[in-house]
Write an enzyme that holds these catalytic residues in place. Structure first.
Site, PDB file in Angstrom:
ATOM      1  N   TYR A 295       0.773  -1.175  -0.014  1.00  0.00           N
ATOM      2  CA  TYR A 295      -0.189   0.056  -0.084  1.00  0.00           C
ATOM      3  C   TYR A 295       0.806   1.399   0.049  1.00  0.00           C
TER       4      TYR A 295
ATOM      5  N   ASN B  78       7.912  -9.873  -1.809  1.00  0.00           N
ATOM      6  CA  ASN B  78       7.692 -11.440  -1.882  1.00  0.00           C
ATOM      7  C   ASN B  78       6.101 -11.596  -2.169  1.00  0.00           C
TER       8      ASN B  78
ATOM      9  N   ASN C  67       1.675  -9.892   0.824  1.00  0.00           N
ATOM     10  CA  ASN C  67       0.379  -9.176   1.113  1.00  0.00           C
ATOM     11  C   ASN C  67      -0.015  -8.097   0.040  1.00  0.00           C
TER      12      ASN C  67
ATOM     13  N   SER D 204       6.477   3.403  13.227  1.00  0.00           N
ATOM     14  CA  SER D 204       4.952   3.504  13.223  1.00  0.00           C
ATOM     15  C   SER D 204       4.648   4.379  14.602  1.00  0.00           C
TER      16      SER D 204
ATOM     17  N   THR E 149       2.650   3.550  16.734  1.00  0.00           N
ATOM     18  CA  THR E 149       2.516   2.425  17.774  1.00  0.00           C
ATOM     19  C   THR E 149       3.719   2.387  18.709  1.00  0.00           C
TER      20      THR E 149
ATOM     21  N   TYR F 211       3.643  -7.034  17.007  1.00  0.00           N
ATOM     22  CA  TYR F 211       3.896  -6.166  15.891  1.00  0.00           C
ATOM     23  C   TYR F 211       4.657  -4.897  16.266  1.00  0.00           C
TER      24      TYR F 211
ATOM     25  N   LYS G 247       8.703  -3.108  15.690  1.00  0.00           N
ATOM     26  CA  LYS G 247       8.951  -1.849  15.306  1.00  0.00           C
ATOM     27  C   LYS G 247      10.055  -1.199  16.204  1.00  0.00           C
TER      28      LYS G 247
ATOM     29  N   TYR H  89       5.113   6.598  11.134  1.00  0.00           N
ATOM     30  CA  TYR H  89       3.870   7.044  10.544  1.00  0.00           C
ATOM     31  C   TYR H  89       2.512   7.079  11.259  1.00  0.00           C
TER      32      TYR H  89
ATOM     33  N   LEU I  18      -9.747   1.002  10.232  1.00  0.00           N
ATOM     34  CA  LEU I  18     -11.117   1.707  10.098  1.00  0.00           C
ATOM     35  C   LEU I  18     -11.533   2.090   8.529  1.00  0.00           C
TER      36      LEU I  18
ATOM     37  N   ARG J   3     -11.855  -2.341  21.464  1.00  0.00           N
ATOM     38  CA  ARG J   3     -11.020  -3.214  20.880  1.00  0.00           C
ATOM     39  C   ARG J   3      -9.914  -3.407  21.840  1.00  0.00           C
TER      40      ARG J   3
ATOM     41  N   GLY K 100      -6.466  -3.415  23.632  1.00  0.00           N
ATOM     42  CA  GLY K 100      -5.020  -2.684  23.227  1.00  0.00           C
ATOM     43  C   GLY K 100      -5.289  -1.394  22.584  1.00  0.00           C
TER      44      GLY K 100
HETATM   45  N1  LIG Z   1      -0.666   0.820   7.033  1.00  0.00           N
HETATM   46  C1  LIG Z   1      -0.276   1.379   8.210  1.00  0.00           C
HETATM   47  O1  LIG Z   1      -1.296   1.665   9.061  1.00  0.00           O
HETATM   48  C2  LIG Z   1       0.903   1.340   8.710  1.00  0.00           C
HETATM   49  C3  LIG Z   1       1.238   2.281   9.873  1.00  0.00           C
HETATM   50  C4  LIG Z   1       2.694   2.708  10.438  1.00  0.00           C
HETATM   51  C5  LIG Z   1       3.696   1.839   9.717  1.00  0.00           C
HETATM   52  N2  LIG Z   1       3.555   0.918   8.780  1.00  0.00           N
HETATM   53  C6  LIG Z   1       4.513   0.280   8.393  1.00  0.00           C
HETATM   54  O2  LIG Z   1       4.739   0.631   6.988  1.00  0.00           O
HETATM   55  C7  LIG Z   1       5.296  -0.431   6.145  1.00  0.00           C
HETATM   56  C8  LIG Z   1       4.344  -0.498   4.897  1.00  0.00           C
HETATM   57  O3  LIG Z   1       2.843  -0.827   5.317  1.00  0.00           O
HETATM   58  P1  LIG Z   1       1.774  -0.956   4.261  1.00  0.00           P
HETATM   59  O4  LIG Z   1       0.578  -0.347   4.843  1.00  0.00           O
HETATM   60  O5  LIG Z   1       2.224  -0.414   2.801  1.00  0.00           O
HETATM   61  O6  LIG Z   1       1.848  -2.568   4.080  1.00  0.00           O
HETATM   62  P2  LIG Z   1       1.628  -3.661   2.977  1.00  0.00           P
HETATM   63  O7  LIG Z   1       1.355  -5.154   3.687  1.00  0.00           O
HETATM   64  O8  LIG Z   1       0.764  -3.383   2.095  1.00  0.00           O
HETATM   65  O9  LIG Z   1       2.935  -3.706   2.410  1.00  0.00           O
HETATM   66  C9  LIG Z   1       4.438  -4.484   2.997  1.00  0.00           C
HETATM   67  C10 LIG Z   1       4.762  -5.158   1.775  1.00  0.00           C
HETATM   68  O10 LIG Z   1       5.986  -5.637   2.228  1.00  0.00           O
HETATM   69  C11 LIG Z   1       5.773  -7.172   1.463  1.00  0.00           C
HETATM   70  N3  LIG Z   1       6.720  -8.170   2.553  1.00  0.00           N
HETATM   71  C12 LIG Z   1       6.277  -8.658   3.633  1.00  0.00           C
HETATM   72  N4  LIG Z   1       7.228  -9.349   4.124  1.00  0.00           N
HETATM   73  C13 LIG Z   1       8.349  -9.596   3.075  1.00  0.00           C
HETATM   74  C14 LIG Z   1       9.271 -10.295   2.981  1.00  0.00           C
HETATM   75  N5  LIG Z   1       9.581 -11.147   4.021  1.00  0.00           N
HETATM   76  N6  LIG Z   1       9.986  -9.897   2.097  1.00  0.00           N
HETATM   77  C15 LIG Z   1       9.610  -9.317   1.055  1.00  0.00           C
HETATM   78  N7  LIG Z   1       8.486  -8.736   1.051  1.00  0.00           N
HETATM   79  C16 LIG Z   1       7.785  -8.647   2.273  1.00  0.00           C
HETATM   80  C17 LIG Z   1       4.279  -7.706   1.388  1.00  0.00           C
HETATM   81  O11 LIG Z   1       4.134  -8.312   0.434  1.00  0.00           O
HETATM   82  C18 LIG Z   1       3.812  -6.109   1.123  1.00  0.00           C
HETATM   83  O12 LIG Z   1       3.607  -5.896  -0.279  1.00  0.00           O
HETATM   84  C19 LIG Z   1       5.183  -1.820   7.045  1.00  0.00           C
HETATM   85  O13 LIG Z   1       6.472  -1.849   7.531  1.00  0.00           O
HETATM   86  C20 LIG Z   1       4.184  -1.171   8.048  1.00  0.00           C
HETATM   87  O14 LIG Z   1       4.343  -1.916   9.362  1.00  0.00           O
HETATM   88  C21 LIG Z   1       2.066   0.835   8.055  1.00  0.00           C
HETATM   89  O1  LIG Z   2     -13.750  -1.457  12.396  1.00  0.00           O
HETATM   90  C1  LIG Z   2     -13.127  -0.822  13.234  1.00  0.00           C
HETATM   91  C2  LIG Z   2     -11.704  -0.527  12.973  1.00  0.00           C
HETATM   92  C3  LIG Z   2     -11.110   0.600  13.855  1.00  0.00           C
HETATM   93  N1  LIG Z   2     -12.135   1.205  14.708  1.00  0.00           N
HETATM   94  C4  LIG Z   2     -11.462   2.434  15.316  1.00  0.00           C
HETATM   95  O2  LIG Z   2     -10.969   3.276  14.527  1.00  0.00           O
HETATM   96  C5  LIG Z   2      -9.693   3.814  15.215  1.00  0.00           C
HETATM   97  C6  LIG Z   2      -8.379   3.502  14.179  1.00  0.00           C
HETATM   98  O3  LIG Z   2      -8.212   2.016  14.117  1.00  0.00           O
HETATM   99  P1  LIG Z   2      -7.453   1.456  12.890  1.00  0.00           P
HETATM  100  O4  LIG Z   2      -7.500  -0.129  13.056  1.00  0.00           O
HETATM  101  O5  LIG Z   2      -7.565   1.843  11.599  1.00  0.00           O
HETATM  102  O6  LIG Z   2      -5.955   2.196  13.512  1.00  0.00           O
HETATM  103  P2  LIG Z   2      -4.813   2.031  14.758  1.00  0.00           P
HETATM  104  O7  LIG Z   2      -4.746   3.309  14.998  1.00  0.00           O
HETATM  105  O8  LIG Z   2      -5.601   0.879  15.556  1.00  0.00           O
HETATM  106  O9  LIG Z   2      -3.770   1.354  14.263  1.00  0.00           O
HETATM  107  C7  LIG Z   2      -3.085   1.622  13.182  1.00  0.00           C
HETATM  108  O10 LIG Z   2      -2.147   2.774  13.035  1.00  0.00           O
HETATM  109  C8  LIG Z   2      -1.103   2.672  13.949  1.00  0.00           C
HETATM  110  C9  LIG Z   2      -0.353   3.939  13.963  1.00  0.00           C
HETATM  111  O11 LIG Z   2      -0.927   4.775  14.649  1.00  0.00           O
HETATM  112  C10 LIG Z   2      -0.122   1.538  14.160  1.00  0.00           C
HETATM  113  O12 LIG Z   2       0.395   1.630  12.754  1.00  0.00           O
HETATM  114  C11 LIG Z   2      -1.098   0.048  13.843  1.00  0.00           C
HETATM  115  O13 LIG Z   2      -0.231  -0.773  13.368  1.00  0.00           O
HETATM  116  C12 LIG Z   2      -2.127   0.348  12.781  1.00  0.00           C
HETATM  117  O14 LIG Z   2      -3.007  -0.860  12.525  1.00  0.00           O
HETATM  118  C13 LIG Z   2      -9.659   3.061  16.445  1.00  0.00           C
HETATM  119  O15 LIG Z   2     -10.108   4.046  17.291  1.00  0.00           O
HETATM  120  C14 LIG Z   2     -10.385   1.803  16.507  1.00  0.00           C
HETATM  121  O16 LIG Z   2     -11.052   1.535  17.628  1.00  0.00           O
HETATM  122  C15 LIG Z   2     -13.431   1.014  14.838  1.00  0.00           C
HETATM  123  O17 LIG Z   2     -14.113   1.625  15.716  1.00  0.00           O
HETATM  124  N2  LIG Z   2     -13.884  -0.159  14.146  1.00  0.00           N
END
Ligand SMILES: NC(=O)c1ccc[n+]([C@@H]2O[C@H](COP(=O)([O-])OP(=O)(O)OC[C@H]3O[C@@H](n4cnc5c(N)ncnc54)[C@H](O)[C@@H]3O)[C@@H](O)[C@H]2O)c1
Ligand SMILES: O=c1ccn([C@@H]2O[C@H](COP(=O)(O)OP(=O)(O)O[C@H]3O[C@H](CO)[C@H](O)[C@H](O)[C@H]3O)[C@@H](O)[C@H]2O)c(=O)[nH]1
Length: 348
Positions: free
Chosen positions: A11, A32, A35, A124, A126, A148, A152, A176, A199, A291, A293
């Site tokens: 993404y 790979n 996802n 993150s 987190t 998770y 990080k 992020y 969400l 939820r 955590g």
């Molecule tokens: N989306 C969020 O809410 C969020 C928030 C904070 C941090 N992040 C971090 O940002 C990064 C990207 O997140 P995203 O939302 O694009 O996730 P995503 O799952 O869409 O992208 C991650 C990619 O990594 C690839 N991957 C996973 N393990 C691998 C491996 N062993 N070798 C090669 N490729 C591998 C997956 O196929 C996927 O394409 C992640 O490290 C995630 O933890 C995401």
């Molecule tokens: O079906 C749902 C999903 C989420 N929520 C609420 O929406 C808000 C956002 O929830 P998300 O699951 O979208 O995001 P989080 O903040 O829980 O967590 C995400 O963002 C974090 C960074 O702030 C971390 O990276 C974490 O890994 C990533 O999943 C929260 O209050 C959650 O309780 C709902 O009410 N219903």
């Protein structure tokens, strides 16, 4: 610059590839596809009219990583690859530690071997756990509440130790907040497999009629309307944050840490309203228990990134909802042909 983007088919990675190509960087993607789908990269090429190199390779396989470095003179690595589902990390912690930690160690070892010592890492918000106050600055204490989050924190610690052992490394830890939205074209976006955990993708599937209603996880938090508040940031703003980090990494050098957020929090109910407005659809919802955590509220102080990188988020809540809806409508099954194919990939 020639950049290796690990997890570039995912993404945030795919949106970042678009902005890197728009800036005329050369892009090599290693993923790979555990996802994601290679189709995202075809779309990146379509959007930009530019090409990139793709290696279907796994960070758990050092030889596969080394082959990429042998083929290309890489200037810097942007390291997105990792597993990211909080709930799954609680039920399968070893899978998360193995993939995220071992994968990163393999990458860093190969980078050392090829003398490539510039890396941007996807951290993150987190890592701040349940913050004592808001907004969150980079100096806040760090903690994790699930495996998770611990990956990080551990990777941040590994990168800090590496820097202290060898100051020729240049390392950016980007924390992020909550990435949402999609490219304005509607051709790339978030494509969760199975039932979404987060969400905004969940709301989008309710709006499509794929899911009957949203469960709102608690309305008794200490927030203006009682529902959770988050710093939602448009994924294109986030992608641009990476583009702005690169020159800083290579000129300022050293170890740097930045929050990438907007500085503005929105509640779950505000997100529902925003999405209803963008889509013209009613989003049925039901308030259920909190939820486990989850924290009540979380938003960034993004001042450090603005000052140091000249970067700030510019897209609005309306942009985030509109662009998500546009992507969802144009691609009801994400990158796959049918919802069946999507579910099968998930099971496989
Ligand atoms: N989306 C969020 O809410 C969020 C928030 C904070 C941090 N992040 C971090 O940002 C990064 C990207 O997140 P995203 O939302 O694009 O996730 P995503 O799952 O869409 O992208 C991650 C990619 O990594 C690839 N991957 C996973 N393990 C691998 C491996 N062993 N070798 C090669 N490729 C591998 C997956 O196929 C996927 O394409 C992640 O490290 C995630 O933890 C995401
Ligand atoms: O079906 C749902 C999903 C989420 N929520 C609420 O929406 C808000 C956002 O929830 P998300 O699951 O979208 O995001 P989080 O903040 O829980 O967590 C995400 O963002 C974090 C960074 O702030 C971390 O990276 C974490 O890994 C990533 O999943 C929260 O209050 C959650 O309780 C709902 O009410 N219903």
């Amino acid at each position: 610059m020639k950049l290796l983007v690990t997890g570039g088919a995912g993404y945030i990675g795919s949106h970042t590839c678009v902005e890197l190509l728009n800036e005329n960087h050369d892009v090599v993607v290693l993923d790979n596809l555990s996802n994601s789908s290679e189709e995202s990269l075809n779309r990146v090429k379509q959007i930009t009219g530019k090409s990139l190199e793709f290696y279907k390779a796994d960070l758990l396989n050092k030889q596969q990583i080394a082959a990429v470095f042998a083929d290309h003179k890489i200037d810097a690595v942007i390291h997105f690859a990792g597993l990211k589902a909080v709930g799954e990390s609680v039920s399968t912690p070893l899978k998360y530690f193995h993939n995220n930690i071992t994968g990163t160690l393999n990458l860093l070892e190969v980078m050392t071997e090829f003398n490539v010592k510039n890396i941007v890492f996807s951290s993150s918000a987190t890592v701040y756990g349940d913050p004592a106050s808001l907004p969150i600055t980079e100096e806040f204490p760090l903690s994790a509440t699930n495996p998770y989050g611990r990956t990080k924190l551990m990777i941040e610690a590994i990168l800090k130790d590496l820097y202290h052992s060898d100051k020729s490394w240049n390392i950016a830890l980007l924390r992020y907040f909550n990435p949402v939205g999609a490219h304005q074209s509607g051709d790339i976006g978030e494509d969760p497999l199975g039932i979404p955990n987060n969400l905004v993708p969940y709301i989008a599937q309710v709006a499509m009629g794929f899911l009957p209603r949203l469960s709102v996880f608690g309305n008794d938090y200490d927030t203006p309307d009682g529902t959770g508040v988050r710093d939602f940031i448009h994924v294109v703003d986030l992608a641009l944050g990476h583009v702005k980090t690169l020159p800083k990494l290579l000129t300022h050098k050293g170890l740097m840490i930045y929050n990438l957020g907007t500085g503005q929090g929105y509640s779950v109910l505000e997100m529902i309203k925003g999405f209803e407005k963008a889509s013209g659809k009613k989003i049925p919802y039901k308030v259920v228990d909190r939820r486990p955590g989850d924290i009540g509220a979380c938003w960034a102080d993004p001042a450090k990134a603005k000052k140091a990188l000249g970067w700030e988020a510019s897209k609005t809540l309306a942009d985030m909802c509109q662009d998500t809806w546009n992507w969802q409508k144009k691609n009801p099954n994400g990158y796959r042909q049918s919802i069946k194919e999507k579910r099968e990939h998930h099971i496989g």
